[in-house]
Design a protein around this motif. Structure first.
Motif, mmCIF file in Angstrom:
data_model
loop_
_atom_site.group_PDB
_atom_site.id
_atom_site.type_symbol
_atom_site.label_atom_id
_atom_site.label_comp_id
_atom_site.label_asym_id
_atom_site.label_seq_id
_atom_site.Cartn_x
_atom_site.Cartn_y
_atom_site.Cartn_z
ATOM 1 N N THR A 91 0.716 -1.252 -0.025
ATOM 2 C CA THR A 91 0.014 -0.034 0.033
ATOM 3 C C THR A 91 0.938 1.283 -0.082
ATOM 4 O OG1 THR A 91 -1.717 -1.256 1.323
ATOM 5 C CG2 THR A 91 -1.741 1.089 1.373
ATOM 6 N N TYR A 92 0.749 2.148 -0.768
ATOM 7 C CA TYR A 92 1.578 3.337 -1.065
ATOM 8 C C TYR A 92 0.456 4.575 -1.335
ATOM 9 C CZ TYR A 92 0.745 2.535 -6.137
ATOM 10 O OH TYR A 92 0.265 2.626 -7.249
ATOM 11 N N PRO A 93 1.138 5.955 -0.804
ATOM 12 C CA PRO A 93 0.354 6.856 -1.211
ATOM 13 C C PRO A 93 0.641 7.407 -2.548
ATOM 14 C CG PRO A 93 2.472 7.672 -0.113
ATOM 15 C CD PRO A 93 2.343 5.952 -0.135
ATOM 16 N N SER A 94 -0.546 8.097 -3.151
ATOM 17 C CA SER A 94 -0.483 8.616 -4.157
ATOM 18 C C SER A 94 -1.345 9.858 -4.412
ATOM 19 C CB SER A 94 -1.040 7.665 -5.546
ATOM 20 O OG SER A 94 -0.739 8.118 -6.901
ATOM 21 N N VAL A 95 -1.686 10.507 -5.672
ATOM 22 C CA VAL A 95 -2.938 11.646 -5.827
ATOM 23 C C VAL A 95 -3.514 11.192 -7.066
ATOM 24 C CG1 VAL A 95 -1.358 13.351 -4.453
ATOM 25 C CG2 VAL A 95 -1.064 12.885 -6.723
ATOM 26 N N VAL A 96 -4.522 12.100 -7.156
ATOM 27 C CA VAL A 96 -5.211 11.839 -8.475
ATOM 28 C C VAL A 96 -5.226 13.308 -9.257
ATOM 29 C CG1 VAL A 96 -7.726 11.468 -9.599
ATOM 30 C CG2 VAL A 96 -6.974 10.181 -7.364
ATOM 31 N N PRO A 97 -4.299 13.382 -10.193
ATOM 32 C CA PRO A 97 -4.139 14.820 -10.833
ATOM 33 C C PRO A 97 -5.635 15.271 -11.398
ATOM 34 C CG PRO A 97 -2.459 13.174 -11.377
ATOM 35 C CD PRO A 97 -3.535 12.270 -10.981
ATOM 36 N N GLU A 98 -6.379 14.376 -11.885
ATOM 37 C CA GLU A 98 -7.637 15.112 -12.466
ATOM 38 C C GLU A 98 -8.601 15.721 -11.270
ATOM 39 O OE1 GLU A 98 -5.816 12.058 -15.084
ATOM 40 O OE2 GLU A 98 -6.414 12.106 -13.087
ATOM 41 N N LEU A 99 -8.326 15.380 -10.162
ATOM 42 C CA LEU A 99 -9.328 15.919 -8.932
ATOM 43 C C LEU A 99 -8.337 16.838 -7.947
ATOM 44 C CD1 LEU A 99 -11.154 12.693 -8.189
ATOM 45 C CD2 LEU A 99 -11.888 14.407 -9.514
ATOM 46 N N ALA A 181 -3.257 10.684 -16.760
ATOM 47 C CA ALA A 181 -2.596 11.215 -15.781
ATOM 48 C C ALA A 181 -2.750 10.227 -14.387
ATOM 49 C CB ALA A 181 -2.886 12.524 -15.338
ATOM 50 N N SER A 182 -3.815 9.952 -14.039
ATOM 51 C CA SER A 182 -4.053 8.910 -12.835
ATOM 52 C C SER A 182 -3.098 7.715 -13.347
ATOM 53 C CB SER A 182 -5.306 8.585 -12.652
ATOM 54 O OG SER A 182 -5.992 9.646 -12.227
ATOM 55 N N HIS A 183 -3.243 7.195 -14.535
ATOM 56 C CA HIS A 183 -2.560 5.820 -14.798
ATOM 57 C C HIS A 183 -1.002 6.021 -14.448
ATOM 58 C CE1 HIS A 183 -5.791 3.425 -15.601
ATOM 59 N NE2 HIS A 183 -5.739 3.792 -17.118
ATOM 60 N N GLN A 184 -0.672 7.385 -14.956
ATOM 61 C CA GLN A 184 0.912 7.611 -15.013
ATOM 62 C C GLN A 184 1.299 7.972 -13.354
ATOM 63 O OE1 GLN A 184 0.462 11.175 -17.689
ATOM 64 N NE2 GLN A 184 1.897 10.373 -19.019
ATOM 65 N N GLN A 185 0.406 8.409 -12.684
ATOM 66 C CA GLN A 185 0.612 8.764 -11.333
ATOM 67 C C GLN A 185 0.724 7.430 -10.614
ATOM 68 O OE1 GLN A 185 0.233 12.251 -10.424
ATOM 69 N NE2 GLN A 185 1.668 11.836 -8.930
#
Length: 413
Positions: A91-99, A181-185
């Motif tokens: 489990t790891y932190p990420s972000v959603v660029p589109e949001l 972008a979410s896939h890339q992130q």
């Protein structure tokens, strides 16, 4: 449709996580792991890992000789597994660029071969289209395609990772299908998390390779674009049946259908329309695309609920509203414009890349399979090569393509 340009790079939260792991973005995939004397390095904030299984050599070879032929419909001679593999859900932190870079917690797979070496090549695998949230790499019992990668690569001494993507695995968000972008992130953010976990195990990735099938082929190309942009070295990238231009692929299904088009291509319209509605914040988008009598069951399927598959039409004319069969309307619609922007091949590729395609693939035409190479060659760039796997189906293209990835990666590693 977006509060922040996704091309601005990895999100602020993940920059902090990478820094906590002792990694810079430009070197997160390949920087040497550093261990404190007599102590394993701590994992970055928000990163956890749980061992979910250990697959012995017999299990891995059964995947290669029995399970994969049953899944793909073709027999491929794979090299036998040489070592057992430990499987971990990370489990790891990420972000959603589109949001607006909304913080999220995502999951992915890390597979560690049981070998004596501590410096090993790393393959990042990107999975294909699925409805089920747990038909993903970190739930490998539910993912035959991931099982092949574990047996073929981790069973022969490669480290292996695989992101579940936003909305999949243990993620609480809705599925973000073909949301670039979410896939890339999600894929780029797994790398520093995986590196930190591997360092804690005393392991160091050497060269980084990328591979992906179907949707995962598209994600692999999008990931490669992001990694090149931020300076992360990739030794080579390979795909099978990659829809690098979603606009061209879906336009073809609507307006230039082939006799062998799969009866499940409606899935692509369902997942993409609801995903784009959610992540690009276009209320009513899916309702405009899908016929009213099928809207509710399609929404349930997108949300991962149990549905009767016979309730979902297999013919696009029965599923999609009439205006979208007009090429001009499709191109000018919000759905068409977003698909057009979500391409994954229109940049100058610097990494050696091979796109494998099947001559009789029911989901990806030969034109789509060769598109990235043709575009790059139009500029004089020879970094992308398109290679046929012969008269193979969608799954067969993956089965044969993955064997070619292995031979190619071995020659480079």
């Amino acid at each position: 449709m977006q509060d922040e340009n996704p091309a601005q790079g990895l999100g602020r939260r993940n920059m902090a996580a990478a820094a906590a792991a002792g990694l810079t973005l430009g070197a997160m995939a390949l920087a040497p792991a550093v261990r404190a004397q007599n102590a394993a390095p701590a994992l970055p904030a928000g990163v956890t890992a749980t061992q979910i299984a250990r697959w012995d050599v017999a299990r891995l070879n059964r995947i290669l000789t029995t399970d994969m032929p049953a899944f793909s419909g073709v027999n491929v001679e794979y090299p036998a597994a040489r070592n057992a593999v430990r499987l971990y859900r990370v489990t790891y932190p990420s972000v959603v660029p589109e949001l607006g870079n909304k913080p999220v917690a995502l999951t992915g797979l890390v597979a560690i071969p049981e070998v004596s070496q501590t410096t090993l090549p790393l393959v990042s695998y990107q999975h294909g289209t699925v409805y089920g949230k747990q038909e993903v790499p970190s739930y490998p019992e539910n993912s035959p395609e991931t099982q092949l990668m574990i047996a073929l690569f981790a069973g022969q001494g490669y480290l292996l990772t695989g992101a579940d993507y936003v909305g999949m695995g243990d993620s609480r968000e809705p599925q973000g299908y073909m949301v670039k972008a979410s896939h890339q992130q999600a894929t780029a953010d797994l790398l520093p998390a995986a590196r930190a976990f591997l360092a804690a195990q005393g392991l160091t990735p050497s060269q980084l390779f990328l591979g992906g099938w179907s949707q995962g082929g598209y994600v692999t190309m999008a990931m490669l674009e992001r990694l090149e942009a931020i300076g992360v070295p990739v030794r080579a990238a390979a795909t099978a049946s990659a829809p690098v231009d979603p606009w061209a692929a879906l336009n073809g299904f609507l307006n230039f259908p082939r006799p062998n088009d799969a009866d499940w291509v409606g899935t692509l319209f369902i997942l993409a329309s609801f995903s784009y509605e959610n992540y690009y914040r276009v209320p009513g988008l899916a309702r405009s695309l899908l016929k009213p009598e099928h809207y509710d069951v399609c929404r349930s399927a997108y949300e991962g609920q149990a549905v009767d598959p016979t309730k979902i039409p297999t013919k696009l004319r029965d599923l999609v509203t009439e205006p979208y069969f007009d090429a001009a309307f499709f191109a000018g619609s919000p759905f068409g414009r977003m698909l057009f922007e979500n391409q994954a091949y229109r940049w100058v590729v610097r990494t050696p890349t091979r796109n494998y395609y099947g001559d009789t693939d029911e989901a990806i035409s030969q034109g789509i399979g060769r598109l990235a190479m043709v575009f790059q060659q139009a500029m004089g760039n020879d970094k992308v090569e398109a290679i046929s796997t012969g008269p193979t189906s969608h799954r067969g293209t993956y089965a044969r393509g993955a064997a070619e990835w292995k031979r190619w990666f071995d020659s480079l590693a």
